[in-house]
Design an enzyme around this catalytic site. Structure first.
Site, PDB file in Angstrom:
ATOM      1  N   ALA A  56       6.540  -4.570   2.960  1.00  0.00           N
ATOM      2  CA  ALA A  56       7.514  -5.422   3.178  1.00  0.00           C
ATOM      3  C   ALA A  56       6.902  -6.741   3.071  1.00  0.00           C
ATOM      4  CB  ALA A  56       8.381  -4.970   4.296  1.00  0.00           C
ATOM      5  N   ASP A 249       9.809  -1.385   6.784  1.00  0.00           N
ATOM      6  CA  ASP A 249      10.593  -2.302   5.635  1.00  0.00           C
ATOM      7  C   ASP A 249      11.929  -2.999   6.130  1.00  0.00           C
ATOM      8  OD1 ASP A 249       8.599  -1.280   3.529  1.00  0.00           O
ATOM      9  OD2 ASP A 249       9.152   0.548   4.822  1.00  0.00           O
TER      10      ASP A 249
HETATM   11  O1  MRU Z   1       6.881   1.828  -0.822  1.00  0.00           O
HETATM   12  P1  MRU Z   1       5.969   0.848   0.001  1.00  0.00           P
HETATM   13  O2  MRU Z   1       4.596   1.140  -0.302  1.00  0.00           O
HETATM   14  O3  MRU Z   1       6.060  -0.454  -0.403  1.00  0.00           O
HETATM   15  O4  MRU Z   1       6.340   0.921   1.450  1.00  0.00           O
HETATM   16  C1  MRU Z   1       6.032   0.303   2.353  1.00  0.00           C
HETATM   17  C2  MRU Z   1       5.281   0.687   3.403  1.00  0.00           C
HETATM   18  O5  MRU Z   1       3.891   0.759   3.308  1.00  0.00           O
HETATM   19  C3  MRU Z   1       5.748   1.063   4.421  1.00  0.00           C
HETATM   20  O6  MRU Z   1       6.890   1.780   4.690  1.00  0.00           O
HETATM   21  C4  MRU Z   1       5.258   0.179   5.646  1.00  0.00           C
HETATM   22  O7  MRU Z   1       4.958   1.107   6.652  1.00  0.00           O
HETATM   23  C5  MRU Z   1       5.802  -0.870   6.047  1.00  0.00           C
HETATM   24  S1  MRU Z   1       5.473  -2.167   5.114  1.00  0.00           S
HETATM   25  C6  MRU Z   1       4.333  -2.993   6.476  1.00  0.00           C
END
Ligand code: MRU
Length: 372
Positions: A56, A249
């Site tokens: 995010a 996210d």
């Molecule tokens: O689909 P992505 O890899 O963009 O997902 C984001 C993530 O890695 C997470 O869900 C994460 O735990 C939160 S972003 C710091």
């Protein structure tokens, strides 16, 4: 953070060329460290959509620098504003779940449109993007200081035995600008000499845990073990997990948490086994406009090929191999929502709070006014 001893962030302006942005193309980690130049708005759109960058805060940072490049490309006057608005829509249409994409670009766009001419728009976009990027790195660092206290007290209870922390996906520095969210307390504890060990969920289908979290923990010298996604519950039942740290996210004002698919199952297992389950996030990942995460957070659905194929190193080459019968359909939801009742606490740059509207508002009283 460091790669082979060299300090890196995940995104930066190219040295001596402020019209080019550089990123680490995450698709090739951990096997190849490839730095990619982003020069046109379309490069940014593609990098976010195809997950050269992800996580995010990093999506937010990439999008605002994309907006800055759009200001460079745009003509002057009214036409220029139309161009920038259109670029904003394209950037925002890349991935729906991480709210940072929307919150960061909104802040920059609202200032950019106040610019009197092209030059002023460019300078506002650049200056604000840099500021947000710095702010985000600092917020992640602060998350580390608050999470550190939790690890320290468990370490004391354990009489100094390693604290076992389970994490899902990659909420590390590679997902952010620096430090990470879920990993920031882990780095702080490790650097302070507190023994920690991390259970790294592989995180199918794109294996952000196995590829990225394992890579960055290894680079920092943090002891860790990669596990397949189904193991966490078993480990918790056998007292092998002291704490769960995950990122987010998008988190709603009542504390419902969208995070990488599979997070919810870890929260259920943690709840059943009295393992504290903490969500770490900078305030940029809170969506104050939403309450009920299950019905209101848009969940990204990605292509089925991510499930059907798996990528890895074959004879020194990065290759994809087919896992499933070629004709079998596959379903690929990117995120799930963990209801607030399963979250022990939320760790932000302002401290730790209960996962509830009341808890979050104690840390962010200024959001009282924003109730819809
Ligand atoms: O689909 P992505 O890899 O963009 O997902 C984001 C993530 O890695 C997470 O869900 C994460 O735990 C939160 S972003 C710091």
């Amino acid at each position: 953070m460091k790669i082979d001893g060299q300090h890196f962030r995940t995104i930066w302006l190219k040295e001596n060329d402020p019209t080019t942005v550089q990123i680490i193309d995450q698709r090739f980690l951990p096997h190849k460290l490839i730095i990619e130049d982003l020069k046109k708005t379309e490069d940014f759109v593609n990098a976010i959509r195809e997950m050269h960058v992800r996580g995010a805060p990093l999506i937010g940072g990439t999008a605002v620098l994309g907006l800055y490049i759009a200001c460079l490309e745009a003509p002057d006057g009214e036409q220029g504003l139309n161009y920038i608005t259109e670029a904003l829509s394209r950037l925002r249409a890349t991935r729906p779940t991480a709210v940072d994409l929307f919150s960061w670009t909104e802040r920059v766009f609202q200032e950019v449109i106040k610019g009197q001419d092209k030059e002023e728009r460019i300078s506002i976009a650049l200056q604000m993007s840099k500021q947000l990027i710095e702010e985000s790195a600092e917020h992640c660092r602060m998350i580390g200081t608050y999470g550190f206290d939790l690890i320290k007290s468990i370490s004391e209870e354990n009489n100094g035995a390693p604290v076992n922390i389970l994490t899902h996906c990659n909420a590390g520095w590679i997902a952010c600008i620096d430090y990470g969210t879920a990993t920031s307390p882990i780095y702080a504890a490790h650097d302070a000499g507190i023994p920690v060990h991390v259970w790294v969920d592989e995180t199918r289908p794109r294996n952000q845990g196995a590829r990225l979290t394992a890579y960055e923990l290894g680079q920092h010298g943090v002891p860790h073990t990669v596990i397949v996604d189904n193991v966490g519950g078993h480990l918790m039942q056998h007292g092998m997990v002291d704490l769960v740290f995950v990122g987010s996210d998008r988190t709603t004002r009542q504390g419902d948490v969208a995070n990488k698919i599979g997070t919810y199952l870890k929260a259920l297992a943690a709840n059943d086994n009295n393992v504290p389950f903490y969500v770490t996030l900078p305030h940029s990942s809170i969506d104050w406009d939403l309450r009920d995460g299950l019905s209101e957070i848009p969940i990204e659905e990605r292509g089925s090929e991510e499930v059907k194929y798996i990528q890895g190193l074959v004879d020194g080459e990065i290759k994809k191999v087919l896992l499933t019968p070629p004709q079998s359909p596959a379903l690929n939801y990117g995120f799930d929502v963990t209801p607030a009742k399963y979250v022990t606490g939320i760790i932000t740059e302002r401290g730790i709070c209960e996962a509830s509207e009341e808890g979050l508002l104690k840390l962010y009283p200024e959001q009282q006014l924003a109730v819809k």
